[in-house]
Design a protein around this motif. Structure first.
Motif, PDB file in Angstrom:
ATOM      1  N   GLU A  76      62.069  14.955  33.707  1.00  0.00           N
ATOM      2  CA  GLU A  76      61.874  16.408  33.639  1.00  0.00           C
ATOM      3  C   GLU A  76      63.192  17.175  33.684  1.00  0.00           C
ATOM      4  O   GLU A  76      63.229  18.375  33.386  1.00  0.00           O
ATOM      5  N   LYS A 126      54.443   8.993  43.376  1.00  0.00           N
ATOM      6  CA  LYS A 126      53.578   8.419  42.347  1.00  0.00           C
ATOM      7  C   LYS A 126      53.613   6.899  42.437  1.00  0.00           C
ATOM      8  O   LYS A 126      52.605   6.211  42.267  1.00  0.00           O
ATOM      9  N   GLU A 145      58.938   6.378  41.530  1.00  0.00           N
ATOM     10  CA  GLU A 145      58.702   7.588  40.750  1.00  0.00           C
ATOM     11  C   GLU A 145      58.001   8.642  41.591  1.00  0.00           C
ATOM     12  O   GLU A 145      57.081   8.355  42.351  1.00  0.00           O
ATOM     13  N   THR A 162      56.210  12.671  41.489  1.00  0.00           N
ATOM     14  CA  THR A 162      55.646  13.723  40.634  1.00  0.00           C
ATOM     15  C   THR A 162      55.908  15.054  41.311  1.00  0.00           C
ATOM     16  O   THR A 162      56.049  15.137  42.536  1.00  0.00           O
ATOM     17  N   ALA A 163      55.970  16.113  40.521  1.00  0.00           N
ATOM     18  CA  ALA A 163      56.235  17.464  41.047  1.00  0.00           C
ATOM     19  C   ALA A 163      57.461  17.437  41.962  1.00  0.00           C
ATOM     20  O   ALA A 163      57.413  17.862  43.116  1.00  0.00           O
ATOM     21  N   SER A 164      58.577  16.919  41.416  1.00  0.00           N
ATOM     22  CA  SER A 164      59.774  16.753  42.239  1.00  0.00           C
ATOM     23  C   SER A 164      60.452  18.092  42.515  1.00  0.00           C
ATOM     24  O   SER A 164      60.309  19.054  41.763  1.00  0.00           O
TER      25      SER A 164
END
Length: 849
Positions: A399, A787, A791, A793-795
């Motif tokens: 991202e 995740k 990994e 998510t929404a970092s």
């Protein structure tokens, strides 16, 4: 053949009609309905015969007709009205905006194709029309922008189908003297020429100028007697299949285009590369900056990216051009002396870091290296591009890959129908097209009377049906069809039937054959006696794409069956003229790409501004445009590994949407009244296109986000003998030299689990910066929902501050992490360079704990 001396005879137009000649030589006319009508009303049949080309058209008008018009008060009033508008919106140099551009400074917009109008065949499809819309919007906004492209003598091919439905190609030669193009002259009054060195010697090109409202478009042409026969063919055809010719075209566009601008005294303050085809322009610009501002290569390499924009349109890695090194080297050899670097070093700028020395030169990677601003053309495409090119930044989360997006937009006046333009004039005001995004204009669309809107749309549908019938008769006559078939196609399609259009390039991922997955069900839909549906298909396959041609053949053969022939048709030789009829006259615009391979898909926007409702896979722009108030979606945005399964699922989804939602909505006419629900969706569709998907919004986004910051950066970087650029060069060299010394020990949290919402705990990390100082780096806490073990998510990122200096380049950094929501989380620590976005996005300058 004898060598003929040539001359041209122009019509002797009376003085009070002289404006017609000036108007014919500025492409502004092609998006002004009143200007188009000024030509058409002279002789409507000849206007069509001339291909709606005003220069060719005026040459065919008898002298007595001009003399009649010179005495026609109604026509003279019309010409004065258009002339006044031309004066106000073209000849007046500015709209009063203050911009960071001085005289002769420009945004140079490089593109392989420009689609302005069907009479100027310099484009193949969506990329070119997007480029044309960019120029038109820039003209409306009085933006200091200059277009650079190539003058194709044969352009893109004309399409026709043989008896079996297999696509054939023709390449008619363009009569350049019937185009609004003028040769650019040098200071001595001779034709301006530029040259590049190729593997077979010097390639020379002259420069043509086409005026697009306020904007100049310059086109390079190698069709010169002093060139070799192979060099003359470089600008013969758009997207030549031969890789050698393709490379020569891209070298000429980039290297020759920058040469031409310099020769005309035009200073490229910002370079905008529309696709990777034009990436070689950055190399020539490097040489020009080094020579013109007396800076070395390292300093120039800090200036070029910060003043360059790169727009990518291709969501498939295989769609980006790559060239073997041996093919590229002869063109780059002359740059060795100018750039004071080896050819191998130049080639490495277009190779992935860590690749083999013989890896091909990637135009995408070269463009990426040379631009600080890179964008996709829709929100979803930005995501796809970041995923596709994340290997260039192996240490960055996907991202954070520095590829953003600017969703494409359409030039509304070019594509809106005459009938709707009249309604907009009445309800929104005569200058609605210059301020279409104003909230009051969006609101006023909803105030258009339903009956007026519906009658306008019915006129557009009737015109589409008439156009289709004429086209079908021509197609069948060329195939020597029997009389009974010709009579049948003369009455094909029904002007009162729900009309679905599918018109686009016939590439396999666009899945034109999705409708044919269940032919029996399709037939029952088409031939329903109470609620019939008719389909119109159009589009070209690339000459080398046999799979795309096979799709056309299957559709053609299905449409040739006697039981559906009057309800499903394929129109040959899809061009902008035919596109306008389809976009304005269809009821439904169908789009069935295999997600996520549609980068944007602007045809749906053009349909929407005409009140045509989209039925589409959630891909490209429709992910942003869709809502149930303005159209329909096929599926829910799923992506499948098994393409056959995907086709089966989504074809059934399409049939279901069509039968259960679209058809009932269209034919819902209580007591013979208007389709109220359909009209409501039409208005919402028009509002959406006007507000969010017009080219004024698109070009304004480029200006605010990229052009103006780049222009301001140009001034800063070159001030005081390029002191700022030199400083950046030293900073980058220091970072690259010492980055390997950076180390991060495992971060430590000061309080142990369990944690509850509202708690907070401190995280510290011991880091080794070596010769670098805390002022040169950013130490950050990277955290988010877990995740997997590798990994998030929404970092999120939180800066850490120095809490203790340990000596010998060692420091303890820390910050407080707040527990704001419940869940399973992960965190780590990373170090990146401190500086502008260009410095921070240098590949491999990032270290993780």
């Amino acid at each position: 053949m004898k060598n003929f001396q040539t001359f041209q005879v122009h019509p002797n137009i009376p003085s009070n009609l002289a404006f017609l000649e000036a108007l014919s030589r500025n492409m502004w006319w092609c998006w002004k309905k009143d200007a188009i009508e000024l030509f058409r009303r002279i002789d409507p049949p000849r206007w069509v015969e001339s291909g709606r080309n005003p220069i060719a058209f005026l040459a065919k008008i008898p002298q007595r007709r001009f003399e009649q018009l010179a005495r026609d008060d109604g026509y003279l009033s019309h010409i004065e009205r258009v002339k006044d508008e031309f004066q106000n919106w073209v000849l007046n140099p500015t709209n009063g905006q203050q911009r960071p551009f001085n005289e002769n400074e420009t945004v140079a917009y490089f593109s392989m194709e420009f689609g302005l109008h069907e009479s100027l065949p310099l484009f193949a499809g969506g990329l070119g029309i997007l480029a044309g819309d960019h120029l038109k919007a820039a003209s409306n906004l009085a933006l200091p922008l200059t277009g650079i492209g190539l003058m194709y003598r044969e352009g893109y091919f004309r399409q026709y189908l043989n008896q079996e439905g297999w696509q054939q190609e023709e390449y008619p030669r363009t009569d350049i003297f019937s185009l609004p193009a003028d040769r650019v002259q040098d200071t001595d009054g001779n034709d301006l020429t530029v040259s590049i060195e190729g593997p077979d010697g010097t390639i020379r090109a002259i420069v043509w100028k086409i005026t697009v409202g306020r904007i100049a478009l310059y086109l390079l042409d190698t069709n010169l007697a002093e060139n070799s026969s192979s060099a003359r063919e470089i600008t013969a055809r758009l997207y030549a299949g031969d890789n050698k010719v393709r490379l020569a075209q891209e070298m000429l566009l980039g290297l020759g285009g920058m040469q031409a601008l310099a020769a005309m005294g035009i200073n490229v303050k910002v370079l905008h590369m529309n696709e990777g085809h034009s990436a070689f322009a950055s190399l020539q610009r490097l040489a020009q900056i080094m020579a013109g501002y007396q800076v070395d290569l390292k300093t120039a390499l800090e200036i070029i990216p910060r003043t360059t924009v790169f727009t990518t349109h291709t969501p498939v890695a295989a769609g980006h051009d790559e060239f073997p090194l041996d093919m590229v080297k002869p063109y780059l050899k002359p740059l060795e002396e100018k750039l004071k670097v080896t050819t191998e070093e130049i080639l490495s700028w277009g190779q992935p870091e860590g690749s083999n020395n013989d890896a091909p030169l990637s135009m995408f990677i070269l463009a990426l290296q040379m631009s600080a601003y890179c964008n996709g053309v829709s929100k979803l495409h930005g995501t796809v591009a970041r995923r596709m090119w994340s290997f260039v930044w192996p240490q960055r989360p996907e991202e954070e890959v520095p590829i953003s997006y600017v969703t494409n937009g359409i030039h509304v006046p070019t594509f809106v129908s005459q009938e709707l333009a009249y309604l907009f004039d009445r309800y929104l005001g005569p200058e609605w097209h210059l301020s279409s995004r104003k909230s009051e204009n969006i609101t006023r669309v909803g105030e258009i009377y339903d009956e007026e809107l519906w009658r306008s749309h019915e006129m557009n549908r009737s015109r589409l049906v008439r156009t289709c019938r004429k086209q079908l008769v021509k197609q069948y006559e060329r195939r020597n069809a029997p009389r009974n078939v010709l009579e049948a196609v003369e009455s094909a399609l029904d002007p009162d039937t729900l009309t679905v259009a599918f018109a686009r390039r016939f590439a396999t991922y666009k899945r034109a054959n999705l409708l044919l997955r269940d032919e029996e069900r399709l037939e029952s839909i088409i031939n329903n006696k109470d609620y019939p549906v008719q389909f119109i298909f159009a589009g070209k396959a690339h000459p080398k794409d046999d799979e795309g041609k096979e799709l056309i053949k299957k559709l053609f053969q299905f449409a040739s069956r006697a039981d559906v022939r009057d309800r499903i048709v394929f129109l040959e030789d899809y061009d902008m003229h035919l596109a306008r009829h389809l976009l304005q006259g269809a009821d439904v615009w169908l789009n069935t790409p295999r997600r996520p391979f549609e980068a944007c898909g602007t045809s749906g926007m053009k349909a929407a501004i005409n009140g045509v409702l989209n039925v589409s896979i959630l891909d490209g722009w429709w992910c942003e445009g869709y809502s149930e108030e303005r159209g329909w979606r096929i599926g829910n945005g799923e992506e499948y590994e098994d393409h056959s399964y995907q086709d089966a699922v989504e074809s059934q989804a399409f049939y279901n949407v069509l039968e259960n939602e679209v058809i009932p909505c269209f034919y819902d006419r209580k007591n013979g009244d208007l389709p109220a629900c359909w009209l409501k969706k039409m208005k919402e569709s028009m509002k959406m296109a006007m507000k969010s998907f017009c080219s004024l919004r698109m070009v304004s986004d480029y200006e605010k986000r990229y052009y103006n910051p780049s222009a301001e950066r140009w001034d800063l970087l070159l001030a005081d003998s390029a002191a700022e650029a030199t400083k950046l060069t030293d900073q980058l060299e220091r970072l690259r030299t010492h980055w390997k010394e950076i180390q991060i020990k495992q971060p430590v949290r000061q309080a142990q689990e369990p944690y509850h919402v509202g708690d907070a705990f401190q995280v510290t990390a011991e880091v080794q910066l070596g010769e670098l100082t805390p002022d040169e780096v950013d130490v950050e806490l990277f955290y988010g929902n877990l995740k997997s073990l590798e990994e998030l998510t929404a970092s999120h990122v939180k800066p850490m501050a120095v809490q203790q200096e340990l000596g010998d380049g060692g420091y303890v950094y820390g910050c407080v992490l707040n527990c704001e929501v419940s869940g399973r989380f992960g965190f780590t620590v990373r170090i990146s360079p401190r500086g502008d976005e260009r410095i921070k996005s240098i590949p491999r300058l990032m270290t993780w704990a």
